[in-house]
Scaffold this active site. Sequence first.
Site, mmCIF file in Angstrom:
data_model
loop_
_atom_site.group_PDB
_atom_site.id
_atom_site.type_symbol
_atom_site.label_atom_id
_atom_site.label_comp_id
_atom_site.label_asym_id
_atom_site.label_seq_id
_atom_site.Cartn_x
_atom_site.Cartn_y
_atom_site.Cartn_z
ATOM 1 C CE1 TYR A 162 1.818 -7.780 -5.957
ATOM 2 C CE2 TYR A 162 2.399 -6.225 -7.698
ATOM 3 C CZ TYR A 162 1.496 -6.694 -6.749
ATOM 4 O OH TYR A 162 0.275 -6.090 -6.610
ATOM 5 C CE LYS A 166 -1.365 -9.111 -7.513
ATOM 6 N NZ LYS A 166 -2.685 -9.475 -6.923
#
Length: 228
Positions: A162, A166
């Site tokens: 994750y 990002k």
Amino acid sequence: MPVALITGANGGLGRAIAESLATEHGYHVIISSRNAAEGKAVAVSLLQRGFSASSIQIDLSSDESIHEAVKNIEAAHDELHVLVNNAGVHLEITDTDLSTRQLLNQTFQANTFGTAVLTEACLPLLLRANTPRIVFVSSRNGSISQSLDRDWPMYGVQHPAYKASKAALNMLAVRYVEKLEGVGGMMVGFHPDARSPEVAAEKVVEMATLEKDGPTGTFVDADGSVPW
């Protein structure tokens, strides 16, 4: 009437963003979701209250789905004023038996790769608008500086897929700062940590509706600037 496309707008933060743009700012909102029925339900809800909305199915893991959707948007509206790249996944917050490669692949497909393809496909429509804006809904987890700060409450929390997706999304946003220089593009990151979707949506909507000479190339959340 200005037109805004919001991905992942069938619920949560995306829906709150769409609701605000439609009801408070007079936008025609295009509710994008992977689940066509859920997206249509949100659009119908807005239409029944007298606001302008439509829905479109987009699977961010499919280039064919993305390009077909953009083609349909062009046929219906000719130009696009705002693109809010909100859709994303966080597979590491639940137990998963995915391998490292599978986890990275699925996370990047939704959070980065699909967003890149959609943004590039929408660019010609955005450039037809007087003041186009692109909002990337990112996360403090994508900040390298923040992740190395031992005083940050999230320091040491893993979730590498994750966080990496990002961080890559942030670099993608920076690319459009350069590409849309002088045109009015808006690239902003925000993540609603511990906030309701309605409260979280406020900053995203603020960025999406700034005037032509407003700030661009910023990485911010509700508390202010976030270090890249």
